[in-house]
Design a protein around this motif. Structure first.
Motif, PDB file in Angstrom:
ATOM      1  N   THR A  41       0.820  -1.211   0.000  1.00 38.01           N
ATOM      2  CA  THR A  41       0.000   0.000   0.000  1.00 38.01           C
ATOM      3  C   THR A  41       0.853   1.260   0.000  1.00 38.01           C
ATOM      4  N   THR A  42       1.942   1.258   0.745  1.00 41.07           N
ATOM      5  CA  THR A  42       2.788   2.450   0.847  1.00 41.07           C
ATOM      6  C   THR A  42       3.231   2.940  -0.521  1.00 41.07           C
ATOM      7  N   VAL A  43       3.705   2.034  -1.345  1.00 40.28           N
ATOM      8  CA  VAL A  43       4.219   2.403  -2.660  1.00 40.28           C
ATOM      9  C   VAL A  43       3.100   2.623  -3.667  1.00 40.28           C
ATOM     10  N   THR A  44       2.064   1.808  -3.600  1.00 42.17           N
ATOM     11  CA  THR A  44       1.074   1.783  -4.669  1.00 42.17           C
ATOM     12  C   THR A  44      -0.069   2.764  -4.473  1.00 42.17           C
ATOM     13  N   ALA A  79      -0.811  13.304 -12.822  1.00 40.88           N
ATOM     14  CA  ALA A  79      -1.146  11.890 -12.646  1.00 40.88           C
ATOM     15  C   ALA A  79      -0.249  10.993 -13.495  1.00 40.88           C
ATOM     16  N   THR A  80       0.107  11.454 -14.677  1.00 39.05           N
ATOM     17  CA  THR A  80       1.007  10.677 -15.526  1.00 39.05           C
ATOM     18  C   THR A  80       2.373  10.526 -14.880  1.00 39.05           C
ATOM     19  N   HIS A  81       2.865  11.620 -14.301  1.00 40.92           N
ATOM     20  CA  HIS A  81       4.154  11.561 -13.602  1.00 40.92           C
ATOM     21  C   HIS A  81       4.057  10.645 -12.393  1.00 40.92           C
ATOM     22  N   ARG A  82       2.952  10.754 -11.642  1.00 45.82           N
ATOM     23  CA  ARG A  82       2.751   9.889 -10.476  1.00 45.82           C
ATOM     24  C   ARG A  82       2.772   8.414 -10.877  1.00 45.82           C
ATOM     25  N   ALA A  84       4.172   7.015 -13.383  1.00 49.52           N
ATOM     26  CA  ALA A  84       5.528   6.609 -13.779  1.00 49.52           C
ATOM     27  C   ALA A  84       6.385   6.359 -12.545  1.00 49.52           C
ATOM     28  N   VAL A  85       6.293   7.249 -11.556  1.00 49.84           N
ATOM     29  CA  VAL A  85       7.083   7.087 -10.334  1.00 49.84           C
ATOM     30  C   VAL A  85       6.662   5.829  -9.587  1.00 49.84           C
ATOM     31  N   VAL A  86       5.354   5.606  -9.461  1.00 48.46           N
ATOM     32  CA  VAL A  86       4.859   4.423  -8.757  1.00 48.46           C
ATOM     33  C   VAL A  86       5.310   3.150  -9.465  1.00 48.46           C
ATOM     34  N   GLY A  87       5.162   3.114 -10.803  1.00 47.09           N
ATOM     35  CA  GLY A  87       5.568   1.932 -11.556  1.00 47.09           C
ATOM     36  C   GLY A  87       7.051   1.634 -11.410  1.00 47.09           C
ATOM     37  N   ARG A  92      11.516  -1.469  -8.929  1.00 49.82           N
ATOM     38  CA  ARG A  92      12.748  -1.474  -8.142  1.00 49.82           C
ATOM     39  C   ARG A  92      12.604  -2.328  -6.895  1.00 49.82           C
ATOM     40  N   PHE A  93      11.408  -2.312  -6.301  1.00 54.86           N
ATOM     41  CA  PHE A  93      11.158  -3.116  -5.120  1.00 54.86           C
ATOM     42  C   PHE A  93      11.397  -4.590  -5.430  1.00 54.86           C
ATOM     43  N   LYS A  94      10.791  -5.069  -6.492  1.00 56.02           N
ATOM     44  CA  LYS A  94      10.930  -6.478  -6.852  1.00 56.02           C
ATOM     45  C   LYS A  94      12.367  -6.794  -7.260  1.00 56.02           C
ATOM     46  N   GLN A  95      12.981  -5.925  -8.047  1.00 56.06           N
ATOM     47  CA  GLN A  95      14.350  -6.164  -8.500  1.00 56.06           C
ATOM     48  C   GLN A  95      15.324  -6.197  -7.332  1.00 56.06           C
TER      49      GLN A  95
END
Length: 442
Positions: A41-44, A79-82, A84-87, A92-95
């Motif tokens: 939730t924090t990231v998404t 929202a588009t920038h948001r 992109a940052v969230v994605g 990065r979290f998974k990697q």
């Protein structure tokens, strides 16, 4: 064939990451299972998108304060920038897991027994488990309740509703109110009692409410929504006190419930309360080989990301060598990321007002200090909580557009018991906000 690990973490959010990365750093074989979104939730749907949106509207207000009328916030661009940052943050979290040797699984985890879980039909075995499944928004059981959206929906919205109703008066509600109102929406908050931002000083909260009221944020106290109806182009709100208004959307910010029901915890011997998983002072559940951290665990701490991360790291260390001492938390600091911001650290101003025998309060009007005056921060104020016996500052609370910054600086001074003499032997860049500490820490 069953895959075997020393530790399996259920939940790929910030708490689970803290546990997994510490455990693998100690040489353990570790797997992380995430059902929905890496980063949780924090990231998404929480802090990460909130901070991106906040940056956009704060820049908008700052530019308007310095230069006069400006074009409205381009919500679509923001929202588009948001997104992109969230994605990027999710990836990065998974990697990060995979780069450090953590095996990742995507799917729903369910205990078979206290040493095995099933994911996508596959059995995974481990000696230890860490449950970090977080929490979900609380539902509102009223006629038309299915029309209510959760607060996370706002932080991921691609269109800004022009009329917004928010249920609740906590930190999330005020973050939405600050962002949405600066972006051009009219906002109504409704709270069942007369308390907003519980735990923060009432006088500073009133200052925040007054500031928001100037930007089309309206507050309704001592009332609750009783019915929500769909009209052709809008929603019709009715409250228990008989108040009616029209709105484009209703967001609920009424707390969260632990995500524990579908884990089959009974098979693992893990006891659950109505508030989440019961843990001891070492964050062990009723099965000592299974730990729980973050919002799904009943720890007596605020459900904030920094606590989940800290708990995860503590457990990650305990998995390799039993902890000699129960978990002990650093000095607590928290912030309300509205416009302006509220922030606090250590002993609360509210407690100090109730105990004048042991505490004194010092008020510092920051509005005429260069750091704040240059940014038209007319409400900037700092309250210091002073221990009468020792003379030390033991807490602080601030309101300003950079309240979190000064509170974080004060947290370091309080935590390390820095004396005024030691501070004055430290050089800070001038005229940065840190240089203001010379005048505060006297």
């Amino acid at each position: 064939m069953t895959q075997t690990f020393e530790t399996i973490v259920i939940g790929g959010g910030v708490g689970g990451a803290g546990a997994a990365m510490r455990a693998v750093a100690h040489g353990q074989s570790v797997a992380v299972i995430e059902q929905r979104d890496w980063g949780g939730t924090t990231v998404t749907r929480g802090s990460t998108p909130k901070k991106v949106l906040l940056a956009g509207v704060e820049a908008h207000r700052a530019f308007a304060q310095q230069n006069g009328p400006v074009p409205p916030v381009d919500w679509s661009r923001l929202a588009t920038h948001r997104d992109a940052v969230v994605g990027q943050t999710q990836e990065r979290f998974k990697q990060r897991f995979q780069t450090n040797g953590v095996t990742t699984f995507e799917g729903h985890a369910e205990f078979v027994n206290d040493q095995q879980v099933r994911v996508n039909g596959e059995l995974l075995t481990a000696k230890n488990f860490v449950i970090a499944t977080g929490a979900r928004p609380r539902e509102v059981a009223i006629p038309g309740g299915q029309l209510i959206q959760h607060s996370g929906s706002f932080f991921r919205s691609h269109q800004l509703p022009q009329r917004i109703t928010i249920l609740g008066a906590g930190v999330i509600a005020f973050a939405i109110a600050g962002i949405a109102s600066e972006a051009g929406a009219t906002v109504t908050l409704i709270q069942h009692n007369h308390v907003a931002l519980r735990g923060f000083d009432g006088q500073l909260v009133q200052t925040l409410l007054a500031s928001l009221a100037k930007h089309n944020v309206h507050m309704i106290f001592d009332d609750e929504i009783s019915r929500l109806a769909q009209a052709p182009t809008e929603l019709e709100v009715t409250t228990q006190q008989g108040v009616h208004w029209s709105t484009d959307v209703v967001y609920a910010a009424l707390g969260r419930l632990a995500n524990v029901e579908d884990l089959n915890l009974k098979a693992a011997g893990v006891a659950v309360t109505p508030h989440g998983i019961r843990v001891n002072e070492y964050l062990q559940t009723s099965n000592p080989q299974i730990y729980a951290v973050g919002d799904c665990a009943v720890t007596g701490t605020p459900n904030l990301a920094n606590y989940a991360i800290y708990q995860g790291k503590y457990v990650g260390d305990a998995l390799s060598a039993p902890q000699a001492f129960p978990i002990a938390y650093p000095l607590q600091a928290s912030a309300v990321f509205s416009l302006p911001r509220l922030a606090q650290v250590g002993a609360s101003v509210t407690a100090a007002r109730q105990d004048s025998v042991h505490y004194a309060l010092k008020t510092v009007d920051l509005s005429q200090w260069l750091t704040y005056q240059r940014n038209y921060d007319t409400d900037a104020k700092l309250l210091l909580v002073i221990n009468r016996q020792s003379g030390e500052v033991v807490g602080a609370e601030a309101i300003s557009y950079q309240a979190d910054t000064v509170i974080n600086q004060l947290a370091l001074l309080i935590q390390q018991h820095v004396t005024p003499e030691a501070l004055h032997d430290t050089f800070f860049a001038y005229p940065s906000s840190a240089a203001d500490l010379y005048g505060i820490w006297t």
